[in-house]
Design an enzyme around this catalytic site. Sequence first.
Site, PDB file in Angstrom:
ATOM      1  N   GLU A  94     -24.307  41.530 -16.261  1.00 37.30           N
ATOM      2  CA  GLU A  94     -24.525  40.996 -14.489  1.00 37.30           C
ATOM      3  C   GLU A  94     -25.692  40.566 -13.998  1.00 37.30           C
ATOM      4  O   GLU A  94     -25.924  40.157 -12.742  1.00 37.30           O
ATOM      5  CB  GLU A  94     -23.240  41.680 -14.161  1.00 37.30           C
ATOM      6  CG  GLU A  94     -21.882  42.270 -15.083  1.00 37.30           C
ATOM      7  CD  GLU A  94     -22.265  42.752 -16.310  1.00 37.30           C
ATOM      8  OE1 GLU A  94     -20.592  43.750 -16.395  1.00 37.30           O
ATOM      9  OE2 GLU A  94     -23.163  43.146 -16.698  1.00 37.30           O
ATOM     10  N   LYS A 282     -23.438  49.093  -9.421  1.00 31.40           N
ATOM     11  CA  LYS A 282     -23.963  48.129  -8.612  1.00 31.40           C
ATOM     12  C   LYS A 282     -23.091  46.648  -8.305  1.00 31.40           C
ATOM     13  O   LYS A 282     -23.616  46.528  -7.195  1.00 31.40           O
ATOM     14  CB  LYS A 282     -25.003  47.195  -9.583  1.00 31.40           C
ATOM     15  CG  LYS A 282     -26.099  48.566 -10.308  1.00 31.40           C
ATOM     16  CD  LYS A 282     -27.301  47.662 -11.248  1.00 31.40           C
ATOM     17  CE  LYS A 282     -28.462  48.829 -11.820  1.00 31.40           C
ATOM     18  NZ  LYS A 282     -29.666  47.799 -12.819  1.00 31.40           N
ATOM     19  N   LYS A 415     -39.200  42.214 -10.727  1.00 29.39           N
ATOM     20  CA  LYS A 415     -39.596  42.823  -9.955  1.00 29.39           C
ATOM     21  C   LYS A 415     -40.855  41.759  -9.209  1.00 29.39           C
ATOM     22  O   LYS A 415     -41.357  41.146  -7.948  1.00 29.39           O
ATOM     23  CB  LYS A 415     -39.713  44.257  -9.413  1.00 29.39           C
ATOM     24  CG  LYS A 415     -38.741  45.070  -9.591  1.00 29.39           C
ATOM     25  CD  LYS A 415     -38.800  46.341  -9.113  1.00 29.39           C
ATOM     26  CE  LYS A 415     -37.690  46.837  -9.117  1.00 29.39           C
ATOM     27  NZ  LYS A 415     -37.204  47.362 -10.026  1.00 29.39           N
ATOM     28  N   LYS A 450     -40.194  45.394   1.667  1.00 30.91           N
ATOM     29  CA  LYS A 450     -38.020  45.862   1.442  1.00 30.91           C
ATOM     30  C   LYS A 450     -38.217  46.899   2.585  1.00 30.91           C
ATOM     31  O   LYS A 450     -37.692  46.958   3.435  1.00 30.91           O
ATOM     32  CB  LYS A 450     -38.034  46.324   0.280  1.00 30.91           C
ATOM     33  CG  LYS A 450     -38.099  45.950  -0.984  1.00 30.91           C
ATOM     34  CD  LYS A 450     -38.158  46.549  -2.261  1.00 30.91           C
ATOM     35  CE  LYS A 450     -37.383  47.214  -2.299  1.00 30.91           C
ATOM     36  NZ  LYS A 450     -35.908  46.667  -2.666  1.00 30.91           N
TER      37      LYS A 450
END
Length: 482
Positions: A94, A282, A415, A450
């Site tokens: 996922e 999540k 990331k 962010k």
Amino acid sequence: MPVCPPSHAPARVNMVDADEIAKLCYERFQQLPRRGKPEPGREWTLLAAVLRITRRANSDTVEKEVVSLGTGTKCIGQTAMSPSGEILNDSHAEVIARRGCVRYLIQELHRAVSGGGSAVFCKAEEQGKWRLHPGVSFLFFTSHTPCGDAAIIAMNGSQAQPCPPVTPAHSPEEERGRGDLKRKDEESSEVKSIKRPRQEEPETAETHLEEPETAETHLEDRGERRQSSLSKVADVHRTGAKCVSGGPADPLLPGEGYHWTGLLRVKPGRGEPTLSLSCSDKLARWGVLGFQGALLSLYLQEALYYSTVVVGGGPYSQEAMTRALVTRCSCVSALPAGFSVCHPQLLQSSLEFPFSQAQTELNHQAGQGRISPCGAAISWCNVPEQPLDVTANGYKHGVTRKALGTAKARSLLCKLELFHSFLSLVAATEPAALPPPLRGAELLTYWDYKQAAQSYQQAWQQLLSQAFPLWPRTDRDLLLFH
């Protein structure tokens, strides 16, 4: 470029055929190269995908296209996390599918800001912002019930356990001493012939779960007897995901009292904890904050939500899915503009993934060795450059020790790589067309960007305070790379 008309909810495709969705995803997987796929009859894996759904104006035609697909069953332990964002922490299917979709969205925004035209985005009313074309929505498919809260399902004593717990990966150095990256997993359970996926039971004190005890056995132990009934619930499916620290722990009582429901859970580690929240958690988070993430929310007028979630053949409960993905967050309010609590349509297909654990056990031949989860994770997304990304243990599949610390070793989904892709999008955007938070701001690190997504951060704080106060916080020092 014309401005899109406003909308206030993700478009829901009427009469979604769950079997059609599953078939599209399985066919897309079959079309991929052999690299990273399970060995037939010996290895199994999990699959998830994101589909773009397009309903043409003034037409009943609905186009369905797989734009991101992922496989995988692993995650890394807390101590293996990289302060430079170079390792892929969670390789559950996922998560792989969602991160691949972020790559796809970045590419589509590239096309939009460059004037090349995007099949997904058009200009929004707010300057520097974009939104989905009318009639475009996204659907999420997973071949199995997500691990965590959604997997705690009432069952009869004769049923098998569902989604296997995710086990941690090893670093490349550890893996080299163990042989091939697609190694036999030492935590796999003994093979049993069943018709549905059962839960993998690692042979460690940390994550071992006993075989489910039926209600009849429990009552006999107390000197009581009653008639056996196939319709009477004897137990619950058990998840390998552990309750987060700081909150209640599972009571581990026999039968239905084994788990608490509705709690946040982290994927299990072999001897060390992980910081990877369960896929149920999540998906619930994405249902409030959107699946686009903080960085892309800077470019979008509204968060992106899955209009529909389809689960493949296997153990499934509509009640448990609703509880895990929707009900836990239904109390969240006072969200900033562009965010809401999404209630996706929840469906199940009757089609089971051909490389599920159950199907692998059915196709297992004598002499093939022990059945185990595939050690590799596959990401495919609909982008023109490097659409395929195969990883193991958080790094590129087959990486050598010499390559560690270089771009050659990094997954395109980690990331750092996604951040670099986002920075390329920013660089490709005309200064006057930049979203307001990015104009003239001195932003250097991943953390800085962010935090610049103020509406996203406000929504995140509302979700934390009202629904998930025990959600583990990521150490800021792990987000200061650039």
